[in-house]
Design a protein around this motif. Structure first.
Motif, PDB file in Angstrom:
ATOM      1  N   GLY A 115       0.778  -1.246   0.000  1.00 40.84           N
ATOM      2  CA  GLY A 115       0.000   0.000   0.000  1.00 40.84           C
ATOM      3  C   GLY A 115       0.801   1.283   0.000  1.00 40.84           C
ATOM      4  N   PRO A 144       1.239   1.008   5.520  1.00 39.52           N
ATOM      5  CA  PRO A 144      -0.100   1.289   4.986  1.00 39.52           C
ATOM      6  C   PRO A 144      -0.712   0.128   4.206  1.00 39.52           C
ATOM      7  N   ARG A 145      -0.635  -1.072   4.753  1.00 37.03           N
ATOM      8  CA  ARG A 145      -1.072  -2.268   4.015  1.00 37.03           C
ATOM      9  C   ARG A 145      -2.523  -2.168   3.536  1.00 37.03           C
ATOM     10  N   GLN A 146      -2.771  -2.717   2.345  1.00 37.21           N
ATOM     11  CA  GLN A 146      -4.125  -2.758   1.807  1.00 37.21           C
ATOM     12  C   GLN A 146      -4.981  -3.738   2.602  1.00 37.21           C
ATOM     13  N   ASP A 147      -6.278  -3.523   2.545  1.00 36.06           N
ATOM     14  CA  ASP A 147      -7.222  -4.401   3.246  1.00 36.06           C
ATOM     15  C   ASP A 147      -7.514  -5.621   2.377  1.00 36.06           C
ATOM     16  N   SER A 160      -3.233  -9.488   4.152  1.00 39.98           N
ATOM     17  CA  SER A 160      -2.828  -8.457   5.108  1.00 39.98           C
ATOM     18  C   SER A 160      -3.598  -8.563   6.420  1.00 39.98           C
ATOM     19  N   SER A 188      -1.986   0.492   9.046  1.00 41.94           N
ATOM     20  CA  SER A 188      -3.368   0.214   8.672  1.00 41.94           C
ATOM     21  C   SER A 188      -4.065  -0.559   9.781  1.00 41.94           C
ATOM     22  N   ASP A 189      -5.343  -0.247   9.993  1.00 43.38           N
ATOM     23  CA  ASP A 189      -6.119  -0.909  11.036  1.00 43.38           C
ATOM     24  C   ASP A 189      -6.630  -2.247  10.515  1.00 43.38           C
ATOM     25  N   GLU A 218      -7.403   4.078   8.635  1.00 45.74           N
ATOM     26  CA  GLU A 218      -8.254   3.310   7.742  1.00 45.74           C
ATOM     27  C   GLU A 218      -7.440   2.832   6.545  1.00 45.74           C
ATOM     28  N   PRO A 219      -7.426   1.521   6.273  1.00 49.18           N
ATOM     29  CA  PRO A 219      -6.659   1.023   5.120  1.00 49.18           C
ATOM     30  C   PRO A 219      -7.161   1.645   3.817  1.00 49.18           C
ATOM     31  N   SER A 239      -6.994   4.662   2.744  1.00 47.77           N
ATOM     32  CA  SER A 239      -7.501   6.033   2.820  1.00 47.77           C
ATOM     33  C   SER A 239      -6.350   7.041   2.891  1.00 47.77           C
ATOM     34  N   LEU A 248      -4.645   8.726   6.395  1.00 42.34           N
ATOM     35  CA  LEU A 248      -3.202   8.625   6.610  1.00 42.34           C
ATOM     36  C   LEU A 248      -2.565  10.018   6.650  1.00 42.34           C
TER      37      LEU A 248
END
Length: 622
Positions: free
Chosen positions: A433, A509-512, A516, A537-538, A559-560, A562, A566
């Protein structure tokens, strides 16, 4: 004074070293010719990744200029330069759709772009089969080859072999069943011994996988467990390491290679060669336990060797192979299709079956363990060994200014003295991400609620390499922030910590994506050990690993996917609201409790438990 100006004689190659190099050249040529024949576009991309980065981008852009006459070559160049959008547009606007479909290179690029809609019935059968395989329609790929008359080709044989390995209940053949009288008697008065089966390793691959493996092996040695490791057939020659040896020793750890005289043509044949090498190592080293690490191919080798020699084996699940494969698709539609594909279902079932067959299972987190239990693995057989940190990370630390001087992040590199550096040392792949990070910085630099002199300090440093790197360069140019984005590429393992220490805030910032949500990365814990504030990322896996037993967060969660969220988190860190400092202090305390010297004791417990359950020695190894 020496007046002899003659050159000293060149070092002479020994007979053994000459044979190694000759074999390596042969293996590399065979692999190259096979890849060129099977998949010329992917072969070109892989070769380009071994070029200096600027040369790779320049070559890609030069090929892109040929798109007028050769759409396939132009789109390949665009892909090489990280411009997926241009590559797709070039294929889309080709004047003659039928001619485009008949171009094998265009078709192969369409497969790499995750755009099977650009193919037609006129596309060569091997390319259509590859597209089906890439989508996860495995039997469909084989059917395409057979219906076109290519069912007996080498490519078809390889696909049949991989399908066979995924069949429920399939086992690799072995030379014999163990004689009860030849079963190991246990360690007796010597240290425990373990043979580790790995996909890759140091010094040729520097990744979270190889670093975790090395830290486990070195920590086991300190816990009086002797270990050696064997990597997959063809590695590291197959990844371009022409000078590779039969054995590497890194920090006293032996990494042995499975390098045949000639390249096996199918995956089954490659596994069989590795099994033969592993059997010889077992007879020489006399390990008490086999320890296979993700993925199912390593597990198949361990299962076969364990059966042949009457040894217990452990499977360490560090990730879910099918989820990593799903995440590798570049489009949302492609990922959704892959999630529901035959390939994803077969791999998930196969890995669960092998995990259930192992004497014990190790994994990284409760999140991952719950997923394995949901797939049918007995929870009582699972041991958690989270990612740990080297004790050395708590020593010899330096402040960001000193670290920046050490690695060259100064004015000569375009980094002002008062720069606020955000980023990470990581593999640069899509699901990490980092495109979201670049978009967030672009949002932040345009946010008029933050004083300009503060916004202007923000620079991004992303250390490492990977498939996403060319695209990140292009995105930075598109966003107009190239002057504040720094991508130094791979760095020596010894200096990696200094790059992290140079950052004001580490960003994850990993993607959802499923991979991940389930897999816990190692880098955040190392950042905590180095006292770096974290923004992540949450996601469930990150929540688990970055929360103390008392429920205190050691990072700021966003929020992933976003950029706006960030950007807000980075602006808070930039304005120094004090929370980040408190979080990093808590995190450093938590990281001290997760040193590898502490974590690795769980492996010894697992080894001793499975040996005792078989009557193979007492718990003290005496």
């Amino acid at each position: 004074m020496n007046t002899d100006h003659r050159r000293p004689p060149a070092p002479q190659l020994t007979g053994g070293r000459r044979r190694e190099l000759t074999r390596n050249v042969r293996l590399l040529l065979q692999a190259g010719l096979q890849h060129l024949a099977d998949d010329p576009a992917l072969f070109a991309i892989q070769v380009s990744r071994r070029l200096p980065f600027s040369l790779r981008i320049g070559l890609g852009r030069a090929l892109q200029q040929l798109s007028g006459r050769f759409p396939g070559l132009g789109s390949l160049g665009s892909l090489m330069a990280g411009r997926h959008d241009i590559a797709e547009a070039l294929l889309d606007k080709a004047d003659d759709a039928d001619a485009r479909a008949l171009s094998r290179l265009s078709g192969e690029v369409a497969v790499l772009l995750d755009r099977p809609d650009l193919l037609s019935a006129a596309t060569p059968a091997t390319t259509r089969a590859r597209a089906a395989w890439a989508r996860g329609d495995l039997h469909r790929a084989v059917d395409i080859l057979e219906s076109s008359g290519a069912g007996g080709s080498r490519y078809a044989r390889r696909l049949h072999s991989e399908l066979q390995l995924l069949e429920p209940g399939f086992r690799m053949p072995t030379d014999r069943s163990p004689d009860p009288e030849e079963r190991p008697e246990g360690p007796g008065g010597r240290p425990l011994r373990a043979l580790h089966l790995l996909t890759n390793s140091l010094p040729h691959t520097q990744s979270g996988y190889s670093l975790r493996s090395h830290r486990i092996l070195t920590a086991l040695r300190e816990s009086d467990v002797d270990s050696i490791a064997l990597t997959r057939t063809g590695y590291p020659v197959m990844v371009g390491m022409l000078a590779a040896r039969d054995e590497d020793v890194v920090d006293g750890i032996r990494y042995l290679r499975s390098l045949p005289a000639a390249l096996p043509q199918t995956q089954s044949e490659r596994l069989q060669h590795e099994i033969d090498v592993a059997l010889r190592l077992v007879d020489e080293f006399r390990p008490d336990v086999l320890h296979a690490t993700t993925n199912y191919l390593n597990a198949l080798v361990a299962q076969t060797v364990a059966r042949a020699r009457g040894l217990p084996w452990v499977l360490e699940v560090r990730g879910l192979m099918e989820q990593t494969w799903v995440a590798s698709h570049s489009t949302l539609e492609g990922r959704r299709s892959a999630e529901k594909s035959e390939k994803a279902a077969l791999i998930a079932a196969r890995e669960a079956e092998l995990a259930s067959d192992a004497d014990a299972v190790v994994t990284l987190s409760r999140t991952m363990a719950d997923e394995l239990v949901a797939r049918g693995v007995d929870d009582r057989e699972i041991t958690l060994v989270p990612n740990g940190v080297d004790d050395s990370l708590f020593e010899d630390g330096v402040d960001p200014a000193t670290a920046r001087t050490s690695v060259g992040l100064d004015r000569s590199a375009g980094v002002p003295e008062d720069a606020f550096l955000v980023g990470a040392a990581s593999a640069l792949v899509e699901y990490e991400g980092f495109d979201v990070l670049l978009r967030a910085v672009a949002v932040l630099t345009g946010d008029e609620t933050v004083p300009w002199e503060m916004r202007d300090r923000v620079h991004v440093v992303l250390v490492g390499d990977g498939t996403a790197r060319p695209g990140l360069v292009s995105l930075a140019e598109e966003l107009g922030i190239s002057d504040r984005v720094h991508l130094p590429g791979r760095v020596p393992r010894e200096s990696a910590r200094r790059w992290v220490e140079a950052l004001d805030t580490v960003i994850v910032p990993r993607q959802d994506l499923a991979v991940s949500r389930l897999v816990t990365p190692q880098k955040p814990i190392e950042a905590l050990a180095l006292g770096r504030p974290l923004i992540v990322s949450d996601l469930p896996a990150l929540r688990e690993v970055l929360t103390t037993d008392q429920g205190t967060a050691c990072a700021r969660f966003v929020e992933p996917g976003s950029p706006a969220d960030l950007a807000r988190a980075i602006s808070h860190a930039l304005l120094d609201d004090g929370d980040a400092v408190a979080e990093s202090a808590v995190g450093r305390t938590m990281a001290r409790k997760r040193s590898w010297s502490e974590q690795v004791r769980r492996y010894r417990v697992v080894y001793e438990q499975i040996l005792n359950s078989r009557g193979g020695g007492d718990a003290d190894g005496q």
